[in-house]
Design an enzyme around this catalytic site. Structure first.
Site, PDB file in Angstrom:
ATOM      1  N   THR A 129      -4.981  20.019   5.092  1.00  0.00           N
ATOM      2  CA  THR A 129      -5.034  20.638   6.530  1.00  0.00           C
ATOM      3  C   THR A 129      -3.834  20.568   7.252  1.00  0.00           C
ATOM      4  OG1 THR A 129      -6.018  20.250   8.902  1.00  0.00           O
ATOM      5  CG2 THR A 129      -6.042  18.365   7.509  1.00  0.00           C
ATOM      6  N   ASP A 130      -3.544  21.748   7.891  1.00  0.00           N
ATOM      7  CA  ASP A 130      -2.324  21.878   8.903  1.00  0.00           C
ATOM      8  C   ASP A 130      -2.358  20.405   9.944  1.00  0.00           C
ATOM      9  OD1 ASP A 130      -4.224  22.739  10.544  1.00  0.00           O
ATOM     10  OD2 ASP A 130      -3.138  24.393  11.048  1.00  0.00           O
ATOM     11  N   GLU A 131      -3.552  20.099  10.191  1.00  0.00           N
ATOM     12  CA  GLU A 131      -3.368  18.897  11.294  1.00  0.00           C
ATOM     13  C   GLU A 131      -2.609  17.767  10.695  1.00  0.00           C
ATOM     14  OE1 GLU A 131      -7.190  18.244  13.122  1.00  0.00           O
ATOM     15  OE2 GLU A 131      -7.913  20.447  12.723  1.00  0.00           O
ATOM     16  N   TYR A 177      -8.907  11.505  12.277  1.00  0.00           N
ATOM     17  CA  TYR A 177      -9.351  12.511  11.084  1.00  0.00           C
ATOM     18  C   TYR A 177      -8.150  13.068  10.655  1.00  0.00           C
ATOM     19  CZ  TYR A 177      -9.726  17.283   9.155  1.00  0.00           C
ATOM     20  OH  TYR A 177      -9.679  18.233   8.204  1.00  0.00           O
ATOM     21  N   LYS A 209      -6.643  12.350   6.708  1.00  0.00           N
ATOM     22  CA  LYS A 209      -6.131  13.408   5.834  1.00  0.00           C
ATOM     23  C   LYS A 209      -4.624  13.246   5.286  1.00  0.00           C
ATOM     24  CE  LYS A 209      -8.442  16.272   4.671  1.00  0.00           C
ATOM     25  NZ  LYS A 209      -9.346  16.712   3.434  1.00  0.00           N
TER      26      LYS A 209
END
Ligand code: NAD
Ligand code: TYD
Length: 339
Positions: A125-127, A153, A157
């Site tokens: 994810t870009d997060e 989260y 990741k």
């Protein structure tokens, strides 16, 4: 070609399975899913009797079950979508995020080492890049942007991404990683912004906007994400990271107003609630690398994709009403009652 798709009973994984059945009808797909609150076998009903599809209810953290499956199926490719995926839940209970997202990924990669694999693809994810300030619209996440996470989260990741890189460097595992921006489309669990607002709006329930609704997300139609992963599997360079996003930045409040307008409801439904802890301000992907290397471009414009998505939720009410009226109700009460 035999492909294991983990997390295939969830939002993006199920869309990926449908996409691959359409575009590669000769592939054999094995969906591995623990069926957590976010996994829904009903979603996979259209492929359940397909001879090129098999479902296995397995927790990716269960090493023995994963090894037995690899032994029996001898997959060529693994695409790992399985994850705990909701930031708000990670703030409530981080531990399961570390277990599934990090240790589950490790178990899958160990199985790949033991039984051999042509490719292990990690759906990230870009997060993992943290957030960007609102007053610097010139800044974007590239593959070189340092990892700098905000939530349990995103930290889980990012940790998994580091482990995937380590398995490539140390053991020569043929890996690729993709980091995509926020997805929207059919079958998204109604705890996430867009389906939650559609579900509440149709029921004339308050629309809980965190803070002032000024946070920006970069929205991509889910099929465009699936197409990008397919291209990475076919032509991506082993060991590489690919950012995926369609330059479609929107403020949360504008998304909510768009949904209200489309459904013909009143903006009085908007309720500003206490902000999310550690709330990331802005995500924005620079997709130049995947475009130049693999020719990927998004096909669905947001204006069309959001209308298709709203229409899908209106046409498929039983799918999400079962969720909203089931045990999810307890979560909703916990999360929003005193906010
Ligand atoms: P989701 O929550 O809708 O689905 C996750 C699926 O994984 C569910 O079917 C669940 O049952 C399964 N699962 C969870 N724990 C498991 C375990 N231990 N073993 C086996 N299966 C398990 O999530 P999603 O939105 O479809 O996201 C899929 C992947 O894409 C995730 O890895 C997520 O980090 C990533 N991603 C999501 C977005 C987004 O906007 N939704 C954007 C970028 C990346
Ligand atoms: P979400 O769909 O949870 O995705 P992510 O946090 O992974 O980007 O949330 C998208 C944005 O919408 C995020 O800025 C938080 C905000 N939001 C609300 O304002 N209200 C809500 O009820 C939810 C679920 C999210």
């Amino acid at each position: 070609m035999k492909m294991i798709v983990t997390g295939g009973a969830g939002f993006i994984g199920s869309n990926f399975i449908f996409y691959m059945r359409r575009t590669h009808p000769d592939y054999d797909l094995v969906c591995v899913d623990k069926l957590t609150y976010a996994g829904n076998l009903e979603t996979l009903a259209p492929v359940m009797d397909d001879p090129h599809f098999r479902f296995a209810k397995i927790d990716i953290c269960d090493r023995k079950a994963v090894y037995d499956l690899f032994e029996a199926e001898k997959p060529d490719v693994v695409v790992n979508f399985a994850a705990e995926s909701h930031v708000d839940r990670s703030i409530e209970t981080p531990e399961i995020f570390l277990q599934t997202n990090i240790l589950g990924t490790q178990v899958l990669m160990d199985a790949c080492r033991k039984y051999g694999i042509e490719r292990f693809h990690q759906v990230s994810t870009d997060e993992v890049y943290g957030d960007l300030p609102l007053d610097r619209p010139d800044l974007f996440f590239t593959e070189k942007t340092p990892l700098h996470t905000s939530s349990p989260y995103s930290a889980s990741k990012a940790s998994a991404d580091l482990l995937v890189g380590a398995y490539h460097r140390t053991y020569g595992l043929p890996v690729t990683i993709s980091r995509c921006s926020n997805n929207y489309g059919p079958y998204q669990f109604p705890e996430k912004l867009i389906p939650l607002m559609i579900a509440n709006c149709t029921a004339d329930k308050p629309l809980p906007v965190y803070g002032q609704g000024l946070n920006v997300r970069d929205w991509l139609y889910v099929e465009d994400h699936c197409a990008a992963i397919d291209l990475i599997l076919q032509g991506g360079k082993v060991g590489e990271v690919y950012n995926i996003g369609g330059h479609n930045e929107m403020r949360n409040i504008d998304i909510v107003k768009l949904i209200i307008g489309t459904l013909g409801k009143s903006e009085d439904l908007i309720t500003f609630v206490t902000d999310r802890k550690g709330h990331d301000m802005r995500y924005a992907i620079d997709p130049t690398y995947i475009h130049n290397e693999l020719g990927w471009l998004p096909e669905t414009k947001f204006a069309d994709g959001i209308q298709k998505t709203i229409a899908w939720y209106l046409d498929n009410r039983p799918w999400w009403e079962n969720i909203v009226n089931g045990s999810y109700r307890d979560y909703y009460e916990r999360m929003y009652a005193n906010r």
